[in-house]
Write a protein that holds these residues in place. Sequence first.
Motif, PDB file in Angstrom:
ATOM      1  N   ARG A  45       2.859   0.160  -2.084  1.00  0.00           N
ATOM      2  CA  ARG A  45       3.499   1.304  -1.413  1.00  0.00           C
ATOM      3  C   ARG A  45       2.912   1.665  -0.032  1.00  0.00           C
ATOM      4  O   ARG A  45       1.943   2.397   0.078  1.00  0.00           O
ATOM      5  CB  ARG A  45       3.465   2.526  -2.333  1.00  0.00           C
ATOM      6  N   GLY A  46       3.544   1.139   0.987  1.00  0.00           N
ATOM      7  CA  GLY A  46       3.082   1.365   2.350  1.00  0.00           C
ATOM      8  C   GLY A  46       2.527   0.105   2.993  1.00  0.00           C
ATOM      9  O   GLY A  46       2.663  -0.100   4.186  1.00  0.00           O
ATOM     10  N   ALA A  47       1.896  -0.739   2.158  1.00  0.00           N
ATOM     11  CA  ALA A  47       1.510  -2.093   2.546  1.00  0.00           C
ATOM     12  C   ALA A  47       0.943  -2.229   3.952  1.00  0.00           C
ATOM     13  O   ALA A  47       1.604  -2.693   4.866  1.00  0.00           O
ATOM     14  CB  ALA A  47       2.704  -3.029   2.385  1.00  0.00           C
ATOM     15  N   GLY A  48      -0.282  -1.829   4.140  1.00  0.00           N
ATOM     16  CA  GLY A  48      -0.931  -2.008   5.434  1.00  0.00           C
ATOM     17  C   GLY A  48      -0.872  -0.769   6.311  1.00  0.00           C
ATOM     18  O   GLY A  48      -1.736  -0.568   7.159  1.00  0.00           O
ATOM     19  N   ARG A  49       0.155   0.051   6.140  1.00  0.00           N
ATOM     20  CA  ARG A  49       0.258   1.263   6.984  1.00  0.00           C
ATOM     21  C   ARG A  49      -0.595   2.419   6.464  1.00  0.00           C
ATOM     22  O   ARG A  49      -1.225   3.101   7.272  1.00  0.00           O
ATOM     23  CB  ARG A  49       1.716   1.702   7.133  1.00  0.00           C
ATOM     24  N   PRO A  50      -0.634   2.653   5.139  1.00  0.00           N
ATOM     25  CA  PRO A  50      -1.521   3.729   4.681  1.00  0.00           C
ATOM     26  C   PRO A  50      -2.966   3.460   5.105  1.00  0.00           C
ATOM     27  O   PRO A  50      -3.720   4.387   5.397  1.00  0.00           O
ATOM     28  CB  PRO A  50      -1.391   3.688   3.150  1.00  0.00           C
ATOM     29  N   GLU A  51      -3.336   2.191   5.168  1.00  0.00           N
ATOM     30  CA  GLU A  51      -4.699   1.828   5.538  1.00  0.00           C
ATOM     31  C   GLU A  51      -4.967   2.215   6.996  1.00  0.00           C
ATOM     32  O   GLU A  51      -6.066   2.656   7.339  1.00  0.00           O
ATOM     33  CB  GLU A  51      -4.911   0.314   5.342  1.00  0.00           C
ATOM     34  N   ALA A  52      -3.955   2.050   7.847  1.00  0.00           N
ATOM     35  CA  ALA A  52      -4.109   2.425   9.255  1.00  0.00           C
ATOM     36  C   ALA A  52      -4.251   3.933   9.389  1.00  0.00           C
ATOM     37  O   ALA A  52      -5.107   4.436  10.123  1.00  0.00           O
ATOM     38  CB  ALA A  52      -2.906   1.939  10.064  1.00  0.00           C
ATOM     39  N   THR A  53      -3.419   4.664   8.664  1.00  0.00           N
ATOM     40  CA  THR A  53      -3.456   6.126   8.756  1.00  0.00           C
ATOM     41  C   THR A  53      -4.750   6.670   8.177  1.00  0.00           C
ATOM     42  O   THR A  53      -5.362   7.585   8.743  1.00  0.00           O
ATOM     43  CB  THR A  53      -2.246   6.725   8.028  1.00  0.00           C
ATOM     44  N   ALA A  54      -5.163   6.107   7.044  1.00  0.00           N
ATOM     45  CA  ALA A  54      -6.404   6.576   6.428  1.00  0.00           C
ATOM     46  C   ALA A  54      -7.562   6.416   7.405  1.00  0.00           C
ATOM     47  O   ALA A  54      -8.417   7.302   7.531  1.00  0.00           O
ATOM     48  CB  ALA A  54      -6.679   5.810   5.138  1.00  0.00           C
ATOM     49  N   ALA A  55      -7.584   5.298   8.118  1.00  0.00           N
ATOM     50  CA  ALA A  55      -8.687   5.036   9.048  1.00  0.00           C
ATOM     51  C   ALA A  55      -8.686   6.051  10.187  1.00  0.00           C
ATOM     52  O   ALA A  55      -9.713   6.692  10.465  1.00  0.00           O
ATOM     53  CB  ALA A  55      -8.564   3.616   9.597  1.00  0.00           C
ATOM     54  N   VAL A  56      -7.559   6.220  10.821  1.00  0.00           N
ATOM     55  CA  VAL A  56      -7.550   7.073  12.016  1.00  0.00           C
ATOM     56  C   VAL A  56      -7.703   8.541  11.650  1.00  0.00           C
ATOM     57  O   VAL A  56      -8.347   9.311  12.367  1.00  0.00           O
ATOM     58  CB  VAL A  56      -6.284   6.808  12.867  1.00  0.00           C
ATOM     59  N   GLU A  57      -7.150   8.934  10.512  1.00  0.00           N
ATOM     60  CA  GLU A  57      -7.253  10.347  10.128  1.00  0.00           C
ATOM     61  C   GLU A  57      -8.668  10.709   9.686  1.00  0.00           C
ATOM     62  O   GLU A  57      -9.103  11.843   9.838  1.00  0.00           O
ATOM     63  CB  GLU A  57      -6.229  10.678   9.051  1.00  0.00           C
TER      64      GLU A  57
END
Lengths: 760, 167
Positions: A355-367
């Motif tokens: 669910r999100g596949a690669g994008r939640p990881e980007a958001t988690a990092a920057v947030e």
Amino acid sequence: MSILGTRVVRTEDPLFLTLGATYTDDLVDHRLTGAVHVTFVRSQVAHGRLLSVDVSAAREAPGVVAAYTAADVDLEPIPAGLPMVPEAMRRQWLATDTVRFVGDIVAVVLTEERYQGEDAAEQVVVDVDVLPAVVGTAQAARDEVLLFPEAGTNVMASFGAPAPSDFFDGCEVVVTQRLVNQRVAPVPLETRATAAAWGEDGRVTIWCTNQGAQQAKTQIAGWLGLDESLVHLVTPDVGGGFGAKIGADPEYAFVAWLARKVGRPTRWTENRSENMLGMLHGRGQDQVVTIGGRRDGTVEAYSLVVDQDAGAYPRVGVILPTLTMLMAPAVYGFPKIHAQARVLATNATSIGAYRGAGRPEATAAVERAIDLFAAEIGMDPAEVRRKNLLEPFDTPHTTPTGAVYDSGDYVVALDRVLEAAGYPELRAEQAARRERGDARQLGIGLAVYVEVTGADTGLGAAESAELEVHPDGTATVLTGTSPHGQGHATTWAMLASDQLGIPVEKITVVHGDTDRIPRGGGTMGSRSLQQGGAAVHQAAVELIDLAKQRAAEVLEVDPADLEVDLASAGLQVRGTPGSGVTFAQLAGSEPLVVQTRFTAGGATFPFGAHVVVVEVDVESGKAEVVRIIAVDDAGTIVNPLLAEGQRHGGIAQGVAQALLEEVLYDSDGNPQTSTLADYPFVSATELPSFELVDMATPTPMNPLGAKGIGEAGTIGATPAVQNAVVDAVAHLGVRHVDMPCTPMRVWRAVQEAQQGGSSS
Amino acid sequence: MKVSITVNGEQRTDEVEPRLLLAHYLRETCGLRATNVGCDTTSCGACTVVVDGLSVKSCTVLAVATDGSQVTTLEGLAGPDGELHPMQAAFRAEHGLQCGFCTPGMVMAAIGVLADNPDPTDREVREGLEGNLCRCTGYHNIVRAVRTAAQAGPAAGQVPQAQEVEA
Ligand code: FES
Ligand code: FES
């Protein structure tokens, strides 16, 4: 008034609620009469030389029809399917000389009955010479133990170059932090299942639980060396997917191969333990974020370096970090962005989409990075975000990493969620509790996000639809998307009904049968409504044109003088009620049917902002989520009831990753979380009811104005929860807690901070 | 072994292996496939059915242990004219299901929650359903559905057989 935008309850539900859905394991089909049950025998060792596999005793067990090892298989190894992966990293159907994860298949047993399979599998004797296991990316990167010695490295792929050494020069403040975006299991409640039967005509019908029949068909045909016309793939009702049911799993093709080999239909339904080992896991990134800027809150440079754990064999996990890199700049206008990734093989289950596949990881990092930066300069995290958010735009915005955001207003999203949450009051309450030294401290976490949905998955951002009106006034929609809980039967019917006036209950939606629908992209990456739904809308518009041509002849008028009369579900002469002919009547003489293909203008970029309030017991470390307030802007909403359901489900999964879920291996590569009894799955008690705030910024990429909504929750909620937990104990000196933020981790972070050390 | 079990109001006698689980008895022997199996550790609740008025996980009970019992599955809830049980109606109205895999067990467990407590709070519903996992809905609409069903009165906490006994 249009039916679009109204809360239409699902047409599929009465059947689901009375007789249950028909999942693959529920199928009763004459072609499956006499099917044998397939039981895979899986390695119990993470890494080892396979010395021998002896199935002779198993062959004698009650009910056994056949038992096979690698020596019996005449298929080419499974291609990686990804050009960047070394050829040496291909997987064998059944392990030949090496096993590479607990769950690698070493043999297969076919029995008359299901229970007999479990008994017989225990009779298979596997002799393995154990090798040291590679667990986690740090060990993999050392290349001391290689999974594929012929490849000479555990690196499956790498993307991007290191940041220039002067990247953060001139920044007043630079903060860097290692982050773990842990390996999680998708856990659709329906485990993997498939059935296969060969016909006299040399064609094979394969039923399986999957998110896209057409893609799975192409893969299986390729693996089995069959012309695609010889494979008929059907996806019945599907009990959840979350990305893990994209594409075919090797087991599906193998079960079809077995059916040909034994000359009988075959069935396989895994149990949960097998699912936890064999189904692709998600996430699995180790990240390093570095963020630099000025003391006034302006961020000037941001770097994200990713080590992706891909597991033992290359699957979608290999390309996930490219999506993480693409979305690294997120909602911010940082002047300098750096992103880089490396993908590593480990002795664990392969990583795929979740669910999100690669994008939640980007958001988690920057947030997380924003919060670390805010803490360092002593500024409110909402203020730091506001200072750096992109200005609203309604013409496309191109980011430094090459993403083209279609439309967005991140400032308003943040303002709305803060207002709905009562942000100043929450901060005041937090201050009061800190002052009093309460045992239960309040944490307030924020996340602002943008994601990409409906991306071109190699087939173009396109989807097909067929629409037919029948003489009895009913209609059928054929779609290349493939629902597994999203409610397409209702929403697609609404889209056709909106144009034609045929009631929703009279419209049947068909999906997931490659003989009836040869082309389709499936349901993944939140593409369905913006591509599949738009295709249905387009089909309805085209059907009206066709009907006008026919009606013009019947009524002897100019087609241009005809208009749709929704009340009668037909056409009438402009402004002359009762003058017309219904679509059903027009379907009487010859079929009234159109086939169309809709191509979207491009990917869309839904966005939003989440506020999460947690209470953390500082003595035990336990965090409890008390409020979740979410703005999720997915453009135009066709059915708010179903869109809210998608948001709820995503938020729950986000909370679960932030607080609970983690697939764990010991240092020998043994899974520690291989059942639902030891994998901490989120239940109703850990969640509050969600407070959803609406916002809709339509996209110009499709005529509906719709963006994707399926992944929003996991993208927004995950970092908001994590930030909230850290915020709750920030006054005690804690700067970071890795996910999942378990009581033990939080408690430890507090202890370390209080002993004067750094919590990270 | 021979077992006599009343399934959805219909008495039947079957020859079963002693180790056969009730879940598999219902699915394979009776052909009632609404009841789903989602785990092998009694963790998910997808297999929940009502046995003699109590909601139980049918993957944990041997078929032989229910000899002489009344078993109700999702298929046994709707009236003969197809009228939905209040819990089924509430799940539909509140969009309490997505993929539907947890749903048969969730509905049967929810009936059990109301049998114990006809007017639960959100928190009590959540605690009552703790043993039933759902991956799709985030539970939000399931909790609403159970509270909506409660408004329908005592019938929402009963399965049809129980009503007949009382009548
Ligand atoms: S299948 Fe019975 S509890 Fe999971
Ligand atoms: S609706 Fe899919 S698991 Fe509950």
